[in-house]
Motif scaffolding. Sequence first.
Motif, PDB file in Angstrom:
ATOM      1  N   ARG A  22     -73.056  69.155 -19.350  1.00 52.75           N
ATOM      2  CA  ARG A  22     -71.953  69.346 -18.241  1.00 52.75           C
ATOM      3  C   ARG A  22     -72.012  70.708 -17.621  1.00 52.75           C
ATOM      4  N   VAL A  23     -72.965  71.148 -17.754  1.00 52.95           N
ATOM      5  CA  VAL A  23     -73.208  72.463 -17.177  1.00 52.95           C
ATOM      6  C   VAL A  23     -72.985  72.385 -15.466  1.00 52.95           C
ATOM      7  N   THR A  24     -72.386  73.165 -14.865  1.00 52.21           N
ATOM      8  CA  THR A  24     -72.197  73.068 -13.518  1.00 52.21           C
ATOM      9  C   THR A  24     -72.801  74.284 -13.023  1.00 52.21           C
ATOM     10  N   ILE A  25     -72.743  74.224 -11.493  1.00 50.82           N
ATOM     11  CA  ILE A  25     -73.091  75.412 -10.624  1.00 50.82           C
ATOM     12  C   ILE A  25     -72.453  76.529 -10.926  1.00 50.82           C
ATOM     13  N   GLN A  26     -71.107  76.414 -11.079  1.00 49.61           N
ATOM     14  CA  GLN A  26     -70.170  77.468 -11.354  1.00 49.61           C
ATOM     15  C   GLN A  26     -70.548  77.972 -12.617  1.00 49.61           C
ATOM     16  N   LYS A  36     -71.437  81.426  -6.485  1.00 47.49           N
ATOM     17  CA  LYS A  36     -71.637  79.845  -6.621  1.00 47.49           C
ATOM     18  C   LYS A  36     -72.736  79.364  -5.300  1.00 47.49           C
ATOM     19  N   PHE A  37     -72.310  80.210  -4.205  1.00 49.94           N
ATOM     20  CA  PHE A  37     -73.122  79.925  -2.823  1.00 49.94           C
ATOM     21  C   PHE A  37     -74.567  80.161  -3.359  1.00 49.94           C
ATOM     22  N   ALA A  38     -74.835  81.194  -3.730  1.00 50.97           N
ATOM     23  CA  ALA A  38     -76.201  81.610  -3.974  1.00 50.97           C
ATOM     24  C   ALA A  38     -77.018  80.554  -4.866  1.00 50.97           C
ATOM     25  N   VAL A  39     -76.318  79.946  -6.034  1.00 47.47           N
ATOM     26  CA  VAL A  39     -76.985  79.321  -6.990  1.00 47.47           C
ATOM     27  C   VAL A  39     -77.145  77.935  -6.276  1.00 47.47           C
ATOM     28  N   SER A  40     -76.200  77.361  -5.471  1.00 47.43           N
ATOM     29  CA  SER A  40     -76.109  76.114  -4.726  1.00 47.43           C
ATOM     30  C   SER A  40     -77.452  76.198  -3.719  1.00 47.43           C
ATOM     31  N   ARG A  41     -77.531  77.285  -2.999  1.00 50.90           N
ATOM     32  CA  ARG A  41     -78.583  77.217  -2.072  1.00 50.90           C
ATOM     33  C   ARG A  41     -79.947  77.241  -2.976  1.00 50.90           C
ATOM     34  N   ALA A  42     -80.121  78.063  -3.698  1.00 48.67           N
ATOM     35  CA  ALA A  42     -81.344  78.277  -4.801  1.00 48.67           C
ATOM     36  C   ALA A  42     -81.807  76.705  -5.364  1.00 48.67           C
ATOM     37  N   LEU A  43     -80.756  76.179  -6.022  1.00 41.97           N
ATOM     38  CA  LEU A  43     -81.064  74.752  -6.531  1.00 41.97           C
ATOM     39  C   LEU A  43     -81.373  73.533  -5.716  1.00 41.97           C
ATOM     40  N   SER A  44     -80.600  73.819  -4.489  1.00 43.42           N
ATOM     41  CA  SER A  44     -80.860  72.774  -3.490  1.00 43.42           C
ATOM     42  C   SER A  44     -82.310  72.845  -2.753  1.00 43.42           C
ATOM     43  N   GLY A  45     -83.178  73.676  -3.027  1.00 43.27           N
ATOM     44  CA  GLY A  45     -84.258  74.291  -2.274  1.00 43.27           C
ATOM     45  C   GLY A  45     -84.011  74.909  -0.858  1.00 43.27           C
ATOM     46  N   LYS A  46     -82.882  75.379  -0.546  1.00 38.51           N
ATOM     47  CA  LYS A  46     -82.565  75.855   0.744  1.00 38.51           C
ATOM     48  C   LYS A  46     -82.775  77.264   0.839  1.00 38.51           C
ATOM     49  N   ALA A  47     -83.015  77.826   1.987  1.00 40.78           N
ATOM     50  CA  ALA A  47     -83.215  79.186   2.386  1.00 40.78           C
ATOM     51  C   ALA A  47     -81.837  79.816   2.096  1.00 40.78           C
ATOM     52  N   GLY A  48     -82.016  81.220   2.124  1.00 40.77           N
ATOM     53  CA  GLY A  48     -80.799  82.154   1.964  1.00 40.77           C
ATOM     54  C   GLY A  48     -80.851  83.053   0.756  1.00 40.77           C
ATOM     55  N   THR A  60     -82.617  80.040 -15.470  1.00 35.06           N
ATOM     56  CA  THR A  60     -81.254  79.864 -16.139  1.00 35.06           C
ATOM     57  C   THR A  60     -80.826  78.842 -16.104  1.00 35.06           C
ATOM     58  N   ALA A  61     -80.846  78.069 -14.999  1.00 37.48           N
ATOM     59  CA  ALA A  61     -80.441  76.676 -15.045  1.00 37.48           C
ATOM     60  C   ALA A  61     -81.003  76.009 -15.902  1.00 37.48           C
TER      61      ALA A  61
END
Length: 365
Positions: A22-26, A36-48, A60-61
Amino acid sequence: MTKQGNKQAGREDRAVGTVMARVTIQNIADHLGISKFAVSRALSGKAGVSGPTRLLIEETAASLGYDAKKRVNKSLQVDVVFKNRATASRELWVDVQNGIDHEAAAQGYSVSVRWLEDADELSRLGNGSIGYILVGPHAAPMLDAVLASPLPAVVVNHIIPPLWAKDQVSAADVEAGVFVAHYLKSLGHRKVVYTHGRLGYPGRLARLTGFADAVAEATDMELREIAFSDDQAAGDLREAVIAMAATGFEPTAFFCGSDTVAVTVVSELMRMGLRIPEDVSVVGHADYAIATRISPQLTTVHMPHREMGVAAVRVLLARAGQSPFMNGLPPQRINLVPNLVERQSSGPATSESWRHRLRDLAIPT
């Protein structure tokens, strides 16, 4: 360890596994103390996200048991659209393209350059595009097609339709004209010429607007204009200067629509016998490489063309959701500020007539 201990450990592992499912991005963001934005970008393979931060987030994930199976890992691209190859080959747009390439690469995106005059082709561009950057002038149908597209878009150009509902990146051309007028006035110049070169360039007209307004406000300055059939048409300049001198108007400074025009002006005035900057000052615009390849080197307005490309990429990625910077904001008009580079082609105004210096050129009486 006893079987009972193993059994207990197994129950704990399963319990932990149940919780970690049940671990979430948050949860990951809170654990690391980052957004949360940085985690989302990293785990979706996107730049930034920087390389070390991305690696830390991924590790960590994994340690927390985050399920990353659905992570997107495809390379997105930025589509750069020029009207045609002739536009793309102009030096200012080449500089903009260099800025786009550099910033897109830094953000982890590829760049696809297109030459499109048919607006219908826009919708048939390849999949995987994050959005469009339109560089240079484009016809109205292409701008309409961009508005109709669901993808974000940024235009890098001087002129767009009024209230056009997409972002624009340009440079402060009108302000540049005002600044040059003030600069020449501070050097004592009162009779000045704006030299268009070939007519038809919106940026040159914008610079004239600022220059003319500032000259008019000075009250003791006088402005004339010269246009050429082509930027290298030295004969047009010669005829215009002779005609002005015949009426008693001897300009001591020329502000030129581009560095190319300024080089024509410097070369022809010197051929006519005038000294630069002792008799006449010349100021260019853009700060192209040619500005330092002539003698005297050209005083000019350095335009941030490369930085315009960088800004366009950043705005596009923000509109695509990479950062919250543009969230909820209407379309932007972003004008980057140029600066004057003072070299050898400008100096204090002379108080003496230069007509006697003209070589072998009869001035009508």
